[in-house]
Design an enzyme around this catalytic site. Structure first.
Site, PDB file in Angstrom:
ATOM      1  N   PRO A  16       0.832  -1.210   0.000  1.00 36.23           N
ATOM      2  CG  PRO A  16       0.090  -0.934   2.200  1.00 36.23           C
ATOM      3  CD  PRO A  16       0.817  -1.899   1.304  1.00 36.23           C
ATOM      4  CB  CYS A 101       2.901   5.023   8.140  1.00 29.82           C
ATOM      5  SG  CYS A 101       2.898   6.678   7.393  1.00 29.82           S
ATOM      6  N   GLY A 202      11.173  -4.100   0.587  1.00 31.96           N
ATOM      7  CA  GLY A 202      12.267  -3.142   0.533  1.00 31.96           C
ATOM      8  C   GLY A 202      13.271  -3.433  -0.559  1.00 31.96           C
TER       9      GLY A 202
END
Length: 360
Positions: A16, A101, A202
């Site tokens: 997301p 986040c 990542g």
């Protein structure tokens, strides 16, 4: 693979990304194959519980996207449990919790990655949610808050004990944001310690990197910026996993993706006209802005990519933008997306100027 009772046809998923991975984009990536799971942009638990229209829009999805996870953020166990029930009632297959986040406006509300600084509170959030819903609850986290507190291995075990059905770990700390490199050794340690599925995330911008990461003991890979740059990356990774070559993507394929994306975004305008004509009147500008945001990633690595990126950012209208796409990406269907091709910058400038004159 399985997440609780949910079967995934592929271990690769779209991460997301706020403002980027809307329903239209997710659908197009899903159509190209290789995507086992899509996750919505993060949604405020507070906004869901209060029924705020803008918040509900972020949670919208289509049947084509299944299996679908709706990602929520917040730090209050009771409110997160209520929000999870709303997500379940919306028909989502999975409810995902954002503990990754790093953005200050999220973290300052004891949400996002700041929850990693309070592992007991984070576990209580997951425990309350798993008691409130029947669908699987998953968690996306980072390596930790900073280098001094890389506690993902400990927190992952705690949320597993609280009932989480899967965990995704981005190998950077909140302090790193998106700088430096992801720590995949840490991701591997998390996977080794848990019995539930672990996704790694990542620095996967090439399909062979995704395949290589699967050898570290994880059960899936969550891809973010790599999908924005190359929406076929999950399909290509699946090709490599099956023992074949990664499918060929041409400039023309890439141009068609952008035009299809515009078409899907414009379909929302048709629905919007019925409800709010004032909103529909500004929708073209919204579509242009969406393409500008995507273009920052999508044109990287292409010959003359910086020039077409500048033209997209300067487009005064949707018609002008579509003409730029047609000119830059049209041509020989066998031409590779990474090879020379498309008109030179001068040709693009002339073509876009002609469109401006016709639309004025």
């Amino acid at each position: 693979m399985r997440i609780g009772s949910v079967n995934l046809a592929s271990p690769f998923a779209i991460a997301p990304m706020a403002g980027m991975t809307d329903s239209a984009f997710r659908r197009l990536v899903k159509r190209h194959g290789g995507c086992g799971l899509v996750v919505t942009e993060m949604v405020s638990s507070e906004g869901l519980v209060r029924g705020i229209d803008r918040t509900l829009e972020y949670a919208e999805y289509t049947e084509e996207e299944r299996p679908i996870a709706i990602q929520i953020f917040g730090g209050d166990p009771a409110k997160m449990a209520d929000a999870a029930q709303i997500v379940e009632n919306m028909g989502a297959d999975i409810v995902d919790v954002n503990m990754g986040c790093p953005v200050p406006k999220i973290a300052k509300h004891n949400a996002g990655c700041s929850l990693m600084r309070e592992p007991a509170q984070a576990a209580s959030v997951i425990r309350a949610m798993t008691k409130a819903v029947k669908i699987p609850v998953t968690v996306k986290m980072r390596a930790g808050w900073n280098d001094a507190d890389r506690n993902a291995p400990i927190l992952a075990q705690m949320v597993e004990g609280a009932g989480a059905a899967a965990v995704a770990v981005h190998g950077r700390t909140a302090e790193q944001s998106y700088s430096g490199s992801a720590d995949w050794d840490l991701v591997a340690r998390v996977a080794e310690a848990l019995t539930i599925p672990v996704f790694g995330s990542g620095d996967c911008v090439e399909p062979d990197q995704i395949v290589e990461r699967m050898r570290s003991g994880i059960e899936g890979v969550l891809v973010g910026r790599g999908v924005l740059r190359n929406p076929w990356i999950l399909a290509q990774a699946q090709d490599l996993t099956a023992g074949g070559p990664a499918r060929h993507v041409t400039l023309e394929d890439r141009g068609r993706f952008l035009l299809d994306y515009i078409d899907l975004l414009l379909e929302e305008r048709i629905r919007g006209v019925e409800a709010d004509r004032a909103w529909a009147a500004s929708h073209d500008r919204w579509v242009v802005n969406k393409l500008r945001a995507l273009g920052a990633y999508f044109t990287k690595g292409l010959d003359n990519g910086s020039h077409v990126r500048a033209l997209i950012n300067a487009s005064p209208s949707l018609a002008d933008l579509q003409q730029i796409i047609l000119q830059f990406f049209a041509g020989d269907s066998g031409r590779d997306a990474g090879c020379s091709g498309g008109p030179n910058p001068a040709e693009l400038m002339v073509g876009s100027q002609q469109v401006r004159e016709m639309t004025q």
